[in-house]
Motif scaffolding. Structure first.
Motif, PDB file in Angstrom:
ATOM      1  N   GLU A 378       0.828  -1.208   0.000  1.00 45.95           N
ATOM      2  CA  GLU A 378       0.000   0.000   0.000  1.00 45.95           C
ATOM      3  C   GLU A 378       0.856   1.248   0.000  1.00 45.95           C
ATOM      4  N   ASN A 382      -0.862   3.167   7.529  1.00 47.74           N
ATOM      5  CA  ASN A 382      -1.788   2.296   8.236  1.00 47.74           C
ATOM      6  C   ASN A 382      -1.684   2.651   9.719  1.00 47.74           C
ATOM      7  N   ASN A 424       3.479   6.289   2.662  1.00 51.92           N
ATOM      8  CA  ASN A 424       3.496   5.690   4.014  1.00 51.92           C
ATOM      9  C   ASN A 424       4.911   5.632   4.585  1.00 51.92           C
TER      10      ASN A 424
END
Ligand code: BGC
Length: 735
Positions: A378, A382, A424
């Protein structure tokens, strides 16, 4: 075995000869009476030998083989001996697998940070790429395995690589994009070259007579074979005529029929076919092996070498407050999924089915704690992973943060559209750095990236794609077991926008204009005095080196540069001393400086050594497009020696006299200023005897006239009040 010569070729049937110039299939040459087939396989950084029955499309299904570091990392060793050893290991493996030719290394220049295959290439600098290539090729070929150096040439982007035209001016072509191939051809005599997919200045490379014959064979004296990249041939008859010998892979009987028909219809001369068929057979004679069961070889030893190769190449980019090597007795947090699932090789044809991968997490000290931090699948952060990572970072003395490009971003056949890490990773890194002031970032990536967090962390270690021993090598450096000695083989810009190809690279579907000319990599950033994140040639050590006593001596054909290098720190280490030359004489565009030699020296603490580097004339030369030859102009150069392209420790000006006199041809278009500077005794005598000297001398005492005369040609001397008779007399005496 029969003797392979033209008589032998002429003794074969037309069908048999026609069958030799395409591959028999994906990996083999054709069999003809008395000559076996020969197998080739990929492998810049390890063998990718596919099973004979495997589908070629099943690219990751190949034999078990040791995965060595990718070329982006091995070039950072700046170590010819290590590259030779790498070649030796690959040669041993290829022999055991009965391979005739190994497809690699790739030596294309890293022109744009977005180019998808940069990980597979050595450098932005042709000298470094060429030197690494020479050593590698010699290493493999000394084991009796031929090498196919690829991708010839100017294959610097992946998108539309089958059709796009690299539009390059002649100087950039010679000095930047061909020079490393030239060096390898002349010094390592590679068995073959692989012709690339793209067009060069409009002509498809596989049909490019100028490239494949005029330059490669007639100028450089190449005697080996040219094969196509897989699927690069659009018109096999045109390709054969241009100098391409072997179409890979073959198209089966269709390929054979096509050639037989062309010969019968008089569209292809038999002598052209025979010439290429002979080259195929000569290659098989010299490098071919009987293909049987693979023999065993020592993969553990090769794994150990993969580790050493990475140890010698990993680059310590930043080390504030001597954060590294890690002190003992501190609590350690390991953050980042790349520690557990490392990137250690690139995707596509260089992909190796690695023998034994040791991850950084497996190689870490037992007491270290791990948090995944982000997901490689991703881009968005998260919450849970972030919270766990921050918690761990807060409660640890030291953080080792593993960051890098996910696999899908770096593969053959595709360019990138960004050099940013996924969101991220960038966000988590900044957050971790805010809660822990001892963060070391370990990078796993195939090519340059932006580091917006660079000022917030204490240390940065660049491991590129470090091969299957990635874990062991990473901790060798972090722990100080190995003192880092790698140097960047490419510049890391602050932002993608700083690169000269920004905004144009890959934008045009069919045309790629190399508008920056020779100003690639550091040649561009230096010219514009631009700050970069980390400069070409940069790399820190756990010890310190001092340079002194620079001396330059001109010999009959070479220039010797010597200096003293001392290890002034407390631990043993290796320094890559780099020699750059700046040309202050030639009246053409020139980079601020260019790498012209380098050497890697191992020194114990307190030890010093006198280093002497010998520069040939070519080290002072540029490609003179008008004369179509390399020219080293006599006059002033600066010799610089240093620890990186932006950390020059010693420099001196030096007057070259073993080159050519740049102003010796005096014509009506010669400017007065140049005539005045001309040292040629014959020219000076003509000036004196004609009376020209006497007329000009008073004017040349006036600064204003000196400046203006630099722009007045001799044919217009009357503009300076010089009598026509004097001008005529001067030229009469001169000629
Ligand atoms: C690549 C070459 C490779 C060949 C065979 C091509 O797609 O460009 O580098 O050697 O495939 O796998």
């Amino acid at each position: 075995m029969v003797k392979i010569n033209l008589d032998f070729v002429e003794g074969l049937t037309l069908e048999e000869r026609a069958a030799l110039v395409p591959g028999k299939d994906f990996w083999f040459t054709a069999r003809v009476p008395d000559v076996e087939r020969m197998m080739m396989s990929d492998g810049p950084s390890g063998l990718r030998k596919q099973d004979i029955d495997a589908s070629p499309a099943d690219i990751n299904n190949s034999v078990d083989a040791v995965c060595f570091p990718s070329s982006a990392l091995t070039a950072s060793s700046f170590d010819d001996d290590m590259l030779y050893k790498l070649g030796t290991h690959l040669g041993i493996a290829a022999n055991a697998e009965h391979l005739g030719v190994l497809l690699g290394p790739g030596v294309n220049i890293k022109r744009s940070p977005l180019a998808g295959r940069n990980f597979e290439y050595f450098s932005e600098d042709p000298l470094l790429a060429g030197r690494m290539g020479v050593a590698y090729v010699k290493g493999v070929q000394d084991q009796g395995v031929g090498v196919s150096v690829k991708h010839f040439a100017t294959n610097n982007r992946e998108n539309q690589r089958f059709t796009s035209s690299s539009n390059v001016d002649e100087r950039a072509l010679r000095e930047i994009y061909l020079a490393q191939f030239e060096r390898i051809v002349k010094k390592a005599h590679s068995a073959t070259l692989m012709c690339s997919y793209n067009r060069l200045n409009g002509t498809l490379n596989s049909q490019n007579q100028r490239l494949l014959t005029d330059i490669l064979r007639n100028e450089w004296g190449f005697e080996g074979l040219v094969m196509s990249d897989w699927g690069a041939v659009a018109d096999h008859i045109a390709a054969l005529k241009a100098g391409l010998d072997l179409e890979m892979p073959g198209k089966g009987q269709e390929s054979v029929d096509e050639i037989v028909t062309a010969v019968k219809e008089g569209r292809l001369q038999e002598s052209t076919l025979n010439r290429s068929a002979l080259r195929v057979l000569k290659m098989v004679e010299k490098w071919g092996k009987k293909v049987t069961e693979a023999a065993p070889y020592n993969k553990e030893e090769q794994h150990e070498f993969a580790r050493q190769m990475a140890d010698d190449s990993i680059v310590l980019l930043k080390n504030d407050g001597n954060q590294l090597p890690l002190a003992s007795g501190q609590s350690l947090a390991i953050i980042g999924e790349l520690a557990a699932k490392p990137r250690f090789e690139g995707g596509g044809s260089s992909h190796v089915n690695a023998h034994h991968v040791v991850t950084p997490l497996e190689a870490a000290p037992a007491s270290a704690k791990y948090a995944q931090g982000y997901s490689l699948e991703e881009e968005r952060p998260n919450e849970k992973l972030t919270a766990d990572a921050l918690q761990l970072a807060k409660s640890s003395d030291q953080v080792i943060f593993f960051a890098g490009f996910p696999e899908k971003m770096e593969t053959e056949g595709l360019d990138k559209d960004t050099i940013s890490l996924p969101q991220n990773q960038n966000e988590l890194l900044a957050q971790v750095a805010a809660v822990n002031s001892h963060v070391t970032v370990v990078l796993e990536n195939g090519s340059v990236l932006e580091m917006p967090w660079a000022d917030q962390v204490s240390a940065i270690v660049e491991t590129y794609l470090a091969g299957e021993a990635v874990g062991e090598a990473t901790w060798d450096i972090l722990s100080g077991k190995v003192n880092p000695s790698g140097k960047l083989s490419e510049s890391f810009p602050l932002r993608l926008q700083d690169n000269p190809t920004y905004g144009t690279f890959g934008k045009d579907h069919d045309e790629e204009d190399y508008h920056e000319g020779i100003f690639v990599g550091y040649r561009y950033y230096d010219l514009h005095e631009m700050p970069v994140r980390f400069p070409f040639g940069h790399g820190l050590s756990y010890t310190t080196f001092e340079y002194s006593d620079l001396a330059v001596r001109e010999g009959k054909d070479t220039v010797k540069v010597s200096f003293r290098l001392a290890n002034t720190g407390k631990v043993a280490g290796k320094e890559v001393a780099q020699l750059y030359v700046a040309n202050h004489v030639s009246r053409v565009e020139m980079p601020v400086k260019e790498l012209r030699d380098f050497t890697k020296v191992a020194l114990k603490p307190g030890e010093s050594q006198e280093v002497t580097l010998t520069l040939p004339r070519r080290a002072f030369a540029y490609y003179n497009v008008d004369k179509q030859q390399w020219a080293a102009d006599n006059g002033e150069y600066e010799i610089m020696v240093g620890s990186s392209s932006r950390d020059i420790r010693l420099s001196t000006n030096f007057n070259l006299t073993i080159g050519v006199n740049p102003t010796s041809a005096v014509t009506g278009n010669t400017y007065v200023g140049d005539l005045w500077a001309n040292q040629d005794p014959h020219v000076q005598k003509a000036m004196k005897d004609s009376g020209l000297y006497e007329l000009l001398a008073p004017m040349m005492k006036d600064e204003q006239w000196v400046a203006i005369s630099a722009n007045i040609p001799l044919r217009s001397l009357s503009a300076m009040g010089v009598d026509e008779e004097v001008r005529k007399a001067f030229f009469k005496l001169l000629n």
